[in-house]
Design a protein around this motif. Sequence first.
Motif, PDB file in Angstrom:
ATOM      1  N   VAL A   1       0.857  -1.194   0.000  1.00 53.43           N
ATOM      2  CA  VAL A   1       0.000   0.000   0.000  1.00 53.43           C
ATOM      3  C   VAL A   1       0.890   1.240   0.000  1.00 53.43           C
ATOM      4  CG1 VAL A   1      -1.841   1.204   1.234  1.00 53.43           C
ATOM      5  CG2 VAL A   1      -1.740  -1.302   1.268  1.00 53.43           C
ATOM      6  N   PRO A   2       0.618   2.238  -0.854  1.00 51.67           N
ATOM      7  CA  PRO A   2       1.515   3.396  -0.976  1.00 51.67           C
ATOM      8  C   PRO A   2       1.377   4.405   0.156  1.00 51.67           C
ATOM      9  CG  PRO A   2      -0.329   3.653  -2.481  1.00 51.67           C
ATOM     10  CD  PRO A   2      -0.472   2.287  -1.856  1.00 51.67           C
ATOM     11  N   ILE A   3       1.677   3.947   1.359  1.00 51.55           N
ATOM     12  CA  ILE A   3       1.736   4.830   2.520  1.00 51.55           C
ATOM     13  C   ILE A   3       3.012   4.508   3.283  1.00 51.55           C
ATOM     14  CG2 ILE A   3      -0.774   5.022   2.727  1.00 51.55           C
ATOM     15  CD1 ILE A   3      -0.617   3.055   5.087  1.00 51.55           C
ATOM     16  N   VAL A   4       3.487   5.440   4.069  1.00 49.93           N
ATOM     17  CA  VAL A   4       4.656   5.244   4.937  1.00 49.93           C
ATOM     18  C   VAL A   4       4.190   5.399   6.378  1.00 49.93           C
ATOM     19  CG1 VAL A   4       6.934   6.095   5.599  1.00 49.93           C
ATOM     20  CG2 VAL A   4       6.270   6.052   3.178  1.00 49.93           C
ATOM     21  N   LEU A   5       4.343   4.329   7.172  1.00 45.59           N
ATOM     22  CA  LEU A   5       3.877   4.362   8.558  1.00 45.59           C
ATOM     23  C   LEU A   5       4.968   4.768   9.542  1.00 45.59           C
ATOM     24  CD1 LEU A   5       1.559   1.216   8.720  1.00 45.59           C
ATOM     25  CD2 LEU A   5       0.908   3.627   8.550  1.00 45.59           C
ATOM     26  N   GLY A   6       6.210   4.358   9.281  1.00 47.19           N
ATOM     27  CA  GLY A   6       7.311   4.794  10.129  1.00 47.19           C
ATOM     28  C   GLY A   6       7.494   4.025  11.417  1.00 47.19           C
ATOM     29  N   ARG A   7       6.421   3.452  11.936  1.00 41.31           N
ATOM     30  CA  ARG A   7       6.509   2.709  13.186  1.00 41.31           C
ATOM     31  C   ARG A   7       5.354   1.716  13.248  1.00 41.31           C
ATOM     32  NH1 ARG A   7       4.054   7.579  14.205  1.00 41.31           N
ATOM     33  NH2 ARG A   7       2.342   7.598  15.746  1.00 41.31           N
ATOM     34  N   GLY A   8       5.508   0.711  14.095  1.00 40.87           N
ATOM     35  CA  GLY A   8       4.525  -0.360  14.218  1.00 40.87           C
ATOM     36  C   GLY A   8       5.240  -1.690  14.233  1.00 40.87           C
ATOM     37  N   GLU A   9       4.681  -2.674  13.550  1.00 39.69           N
ATOM     38  CA  GLU A   9       5.310  -3.991  13.479  1.00 39.69           C
ATOM     39  C   GLU A   9       5.622  -4.306  12.028  1.00 39.69           C
ATOM     40  OE1 GLU A   9       4.941  -8.428  15.406  1.00 39.69           O
ATOM     41  OE2 GLU A   9       3.244  -7.038  15.563  1.00 39.69           O
ATOM     42  N   ARG A  10       6.899  -4.537  11.753  1.00 39.77           N
ATOM     43  CA  ARG A  10       7.362  -4.740  10.381  1.00 39.77           C
ATOM     44  C   ARG A  10       7.340  -6.231  10.039  1.00 39.77           C
ATOM     45  NH1 ARG A  10      10.784  -0.894   8.023  1.00 39.77           N
ATOM     46  NH2 ARG A  10      11.578  -0.380  10.092  1.00 39.77           N
ATOM     47  N   LEU A  11       6.858  -6.534   8.841  1.00 45.33           N
ATOM     48  CA  LEU A  11       6.748  -7.935   8.425  1.00 45.33           C
ATOM     49  C   LEU A  11       8.092  -8.555   8.105  1.00 45.33           C
ATOM     50  CD1 LEU A  11       5.051 -10.404   7.573  1.00 45.33           C
ATOM     51  CD2 LEU A  11       4.885  -9.364   5.294  1.00 45.33           C
ATOM     52  N   TRP A  12       8.984  -7.841   7.429  1.00 45.99           N
ATOM     53  CA  TRP A  12      10.131  -8.476   6.783  1.00 45.99           C
ATOM     54  C   TRP A  12      11.348  -8.640   7.682  1.00 45.99           C
ATOM     55  CZ3 TRP A  12       7.817 -10.517   3.046  1.00 45.99           C
ATOM     56  CH2 TRP A  12       6.890  -9.830   2.248  1.00 45.99           C
ATOM     57  N   ASP A  13      11.320  -8.148   8.904  1.00 45.50           N
ATOM     58  CA  ASP A  13      12.495  -8.242   9.773  1.00 45.50           C
ATOM     59  C   ASP A  13      12.896  -9.697   9.988  1.00 45.50           C
ATOM     60  OD1 ASP A  13      12.461  -5.522   9.947  1.00 45.50           O
ATOM     61  OD2 ASP A  13      11.822  -5.414  12.037  1.00 45.50           O
ATOM     62  N   GLY A  14      14.187  -9.988   9.830  1.00 44.52           N
ATOM     63  CA  GLY A  14      14.692 -11.343  10.045  1.00 44.52           C
ATOM     64  C   GLY A  14      14.417 -12.297   8.903  1.00 44.52           C
ATOM     65  N   LEU A  15      13.966 -11.786   7.759  1.00 42.64           N
ATOM     66  CA  LEU A  15      13.617 -12.653   6.628  1.00 42.64           C
ATOM     67  C   LEU A  15      14.503 -12.371   5.415  1.00 42.64           C
ATOM     68  CD1 LEU A  15       9.722 -12.516   6.904  1.00 42.64           C
ATOM     69  CD2 LEU A  15      11.210 -14.430   7.535  1.00 42.64           C
ATOM     70  N   GLU A  16      15.769 -12.059   5.658  1.00 43.45           N
ATOM     71  CA  GLU A  16      16.689 -11.786   4.562  1.00 43.45           C
ATOM     72  C   GLU A  16      16.758 -12.980   3.598  1.00 43.45           C
ATOM     73  OE1 GLU A  16      17.353 -11.436   7.728  1.00 43.45           O
ATOM     74  OE2 GLU A  16      17.822  -9.317   8.052  1.00 43.45           O
ATOM     75  N   GLU A  17      16.838 -12.665   2.303  1.00 48.06           N
ATOM     76  CA  GLU A  17      16.915 -13.653   1.220  1.00 48.06           C
ATOM     77  C   GLU A  17      15.652 -14.496   1.095  1.00 48.06           C
ATOM     78  OE1 GLU A  17      20.527 -15.891   1.662  1.00 48.06           O
ATOM     79  OE2 GLU A  17      21.786 -14.135   1.284  1.00 48.06           O
ATOM     80  N   LEU A  18      14.535 -13.999   1.634  1.00 48.44           N
ATOM     81  CA  LEU A  18      13.261 -14.695   1.487  1.00 48.44           C
ATOM     82  C   LEU A  18      12.928 -14.918   0.019  1.00 48.44           C
ATOM     83  CD1 LEU A  18      10.520 -15.650   2.837  1.00 48.44           C
ATOM     84  CD2 LEU A  18       9.705 -13.331   2.380  1.00 48.44           C
ATOM     85  N   GLU A  19      13.292 -13.957  -0.844  1.00 48.65           N
ATOM     86  CA  GLU A  19      12.939 -14.050  -2.265  1.00 48.65           C
ATOM     87  C   GLU A  19      13.546 -15.275  -2.946  1.00 48.65           C
ATOM     88  OE1 GLU A  19      16.870 -12.070  -2.069  1.00 48.65           O
ATOM     89  OE2 GLU A  19      14.998 -11.890  -0.943  1.00 48.65           O
ATOM     90  N   GLN A  20      14.585 -15.856  -2.373  1.00 51.40           N
ATOM     91  CA  GLN A  20      15.193 -17.027  -2.989  1.00 51.40           C
ATOM     92  C   GLN A  20      14.327 -18.276  -2.836  1.00 51.40           C
ATOM     93  OE1 GLN A  20      19.285 -17.588  -1.900  1.00 51.40           O
ATOM     94  NE2 GLN A  20      19.795 -15.417  -2.129  1.00 51.40           N
ATOM     95  N   ARG A  21      13.382 -18.255  -1.912  1.00 47.48           N
ATOM     96  CA  ARG A  21      12.507 -19.414  -1.702  1.00 47.48           C
ATOM     97  C   ARG A  21      11.307 -19.422  -2.642  1.00 47.48           C
ATOM     98  NH1 ARG A  21      10.736 -19.108   4.371  1.00 47.48           N
ATOM     99  NH2 ARG A  21      12.487 -17.917   5.193  1.00 47.48           N
ATOM    100  N   PHE A  22      10.993 -18.265  -3.253  1.00 45.52           N
ATOM    101  CA  PHE A  22       9.722 -18.121  -3.953  1.00 45.52           C
ATOM    102  C   PHE A  22       9.905 -17.584  -5.371  1.00 45.52           C
ATOM    103  CE2 PHE A  22       8.685 -17.667   0.569  1.00 45.52           C
ATOM    104  CZ  PHE A  22       7.531 -18.432   0.693  1.00 45.52           C
TER     105      PHE A  22
END
Length: 212
Positions: A171-192
């Motif tokens: 979604v084209p908004i910037v929240l700046g704070r909250g809970e981020r989905l991608w943390d700790g998921l480096e190189e996730l794109e290699q699985r999919f």
Amino acid sequence: MHSFSVSLDGFGVGEGQRLETPFGHAGTRLLEWALPTRTFQQMGFHDEQEASNGVDEAFASRWNTGVGVEIMGRNKFAPKLGPWPNDEWRGWWGDTPPFHTPVIVLTHHPRPPLEMEGGTSFHFLDAEPAEALEKARELAKGRDIRIGGGTSTIRQFLQADLIDEMHIVVVPIVLGRGERLWDGLEELEQRFRIESVTSPSGVIHMTFWRHG
């Protein structure tokens, strides 16, 4: 996992979740692409606009296709963590939730199952992702299992490599704070294998399919 929205900076929910603001300071901004769709309006998320049938509806309409069980985190079911003060809280969705299947709620404080109208039943389970998935398979009776959120629940299932297909809406908004989905998921794109489709509403629908 289907129709989960994240901001441009990767947040799936804003800061300050509570009863009055289920998505924290994000308000409804993460869901504004979905609210006008025919699928979401039929689920009771009414919008002032006429129900849409475009790109967003094409993706939203897949939300419940073939699903036999949803797994969700405690934060998606209730506004507060910790021990239940009582069994009065029955979710955000009224007497007839939109799931119409069994729902496993992951919580460190199990409570008796909750039977709702329309075929939804909530089962409260203290379990790691793999164990929750085994329980879900028993309840799903051969149908698909949807990981419904929230953000930390999806991240935990991704970290455990237990998601085969995933639909993320950027979604084209910037929240700046909250809970981020991608943390700790480096190189996730290699699985999919990943495909993206842009929508006139401004969102990007990203679909991930596990390799192999």
